[in-house]
Motif scaffolding. Structure first.
Motif, PDB file in Angstrom:
ATOM      1  N   SER A  13       0.710  -1.244   0.000  1.00 62.04           N
ATOM      2  CA  SER A  13       0.000   0.000   0.000  1.00 62.04           C
ATOM      3  C   SER A  13       0.742   1.301   0.000  1.00 62.04           C
ATOM      4  O   SER A  13       0.234   2.263   0.483  1.00 62.04           O
ATOM      5  N   SER A  14       1.871   1.346  -0.515  1.00 65.26           N
ATOM      6  CA  SER A  14       2.466   2.669  -0.605  1.00 65.26           C
ATOM      7  C   SER A  14       2.689   3.122  -2.033  1.00 65.26           C
ATOM      8  O   SER A  14       3.430   4.042  -2.258  1.00 65.26           O
ATOM      9  N   LEU A  90      -0.466   2.746   7.037  1.00 64.53           N
ATOM     10  CA  LEU A  90      -1.039   3.270   5.800  1.00 64.53           C
ATOM     11  C   LEU A  90      -0.959   4.781   5.862  1.00 64.53           C
ATOM     12  O   LEU A  90      -0.728   5.358   6.923  1.00 64.53           O
ATOM     13  N   ARG A  91      -1.177   5.400   4.718  1.00 65.19           N
ATOM     14  CA  ARG A  91      -1.253   6.859   4.739  1.00 65.19           C
ATOM     15  C   ARG A  91      -2.647   7.269   5.200  1.00 65.19           C
ATOM     16  O   ARG A  91      -3.620   6.578   4.906  1.00 65.19           O
ATOM     17  N   ARG A  93      -4.602   9.332   4.074  1.00 66.57           N
ATOM     18  CA  ARG A  93      -5.485   9.423   2.914  1.00 66.57           C
ATOM     19  C   ARG A  93      -6.087   8.056   2.577  1.00 66.57           C
ATOM     20  O   ARG A  93      -7.246   7.939   2.194  1.00 66.57           O
ATOM     21  N   GLN A  94      -5.287   7.023   2.714  1.00 68.76           N
ATOM     22  CA  GLN A  94      -5.789   5.682   2.422  1.00 68.76           C
ATOM     23  C   GLN A  94      -6.874   5.273   3.401  1.00 68.76           C
ATOM     24  O   GLN A  94      -7.877   4.673   3.018  1.00 68.76           O
ATOM     25  N   TRP A  98     -10.688   4.551   2.458  1.00 71.35           N
ATOM     26  CA  TRP A  98     -11.306   3.291   2.825  1.00 71.35           C
ATOM     27  C   TRP A  98     -12.642   3.546   3.514  1.00 71.35           C
ATOM     28  O   TRP A  98     -13.637   2.896   3.209  1.00 71.35           O
TER      29      TRP A  98
END
Length: 217
Positions: A13-14, A90-91, A93-94, A98
């Motif tokens: 996830s990056s 995670l960021r 933003r992620q 979500w």
DNA sequence: GTAAACTTTCCAGTTACATCA
DNA sequence: ATTGATGTAACTGGAAAGTTT
């Protein structure tokens, strides 16, 4: 190593870097760097480096934790978002995305459920409408015929408990009997309370529920 | 006080990609 | 191996509300 490999929460996830992608797209048009940077800042998180948009899959563990949080609250405040992002590696933003997608899925599901309920309700009403139409036809033909009590065996005649008129028993067909007396005569005495069946049938019989409710109200 | 500019968050709609049958 | 369907992460643009200037 598959996408579900839960060896760590950081395995994933990056990749997707929305601001760089945006920059890439817009600049390929050859204009307006300033504007593009401004828009991009909307979603930028700290650690951005150029990489093509790649679809990531959250690990089962990450999904489970996100789900747990979603159960507690369907929206996040900035602190919660930050903490969760840190916890899941995670960021922010992620995490935000979500939750947005999760809310959308919930809403969609609920809409489908509502739709099903409405469908069933519609079917029931259609069914009931058919039955009532049929009953109405029968009542109309009865009205044209001779007085009903002359057509019935005496043993089947009973008294309506609410309006105290003669009818042919308590099997739900009493409304037919009362209506056979004619629209003008039915249960119009002051203070008379009609039963649900009676008033409903009468309303249908006259074709105007509102008028009847006013008359008997 | 208030108007304009800016930021943040949300949503609806869409796109892009991964996965599976 | 290929392909179409499906699920979902990520993006876009607009609206609303809050904050700053």
């Amino acid at each position: 190593m598959g996408p579900d490999d839960a060896s760590s929460l950081s395995a994933v996830s990056s990749f997707s870097n929305s601001s760089s992608i945006k920059r890439e797209r817009e600049l390929s048009g050859g204009e307006e760097e300033v504007e593009v940077e401004r828009v991009s800042s909307r979603v930028s998180d700290e650690d951005e480096e150029a990489s093509p948009r790649k679809k990531l899959r959250l690990t089962k563990e990450q999904s489970a934790i996100l789900e747990d949080n979603f159960k507690e609250h369907a929206t996040l405040n900035p602190k919660q978002k930050q903490d969760l992002a840190h916890k899941l590696n995670l960021r922010p933003r992620q995490v935000e995305v979500w939750f947005q997608n999760r809310r959308a899925r919930t809403k969609l599901k609920q809409t489908e459920v509502d739709c099903e309920l409405l469908k069933k309700c519609c079917e029931r009403l259609t069914d009931e409408n058919k039955k009532l139409q049929k009953e109405l036809q029968e009542l109309k033909s009865l009205k044209l015929a001779a007085p009903f009590y002359m057509q019935l065996p005496a043993a089947t005649l009973t008294m309506c408990p609410s309006c105290e008129r003669i009818c042919n028993g308590g099997d739900g067909s009493s409304t037919k009997a009362f209506l056979a007396f004619g629209e003008e005569e039915i249960c119009t005495a002051a203070g008379t309370q009609l039963t649900g069946n009676c008033s409903k049938a009468i309303a249908l019989y006259s074709g105007d529920l509102n008028n009847n409710n006013q008359n008997f109200g």
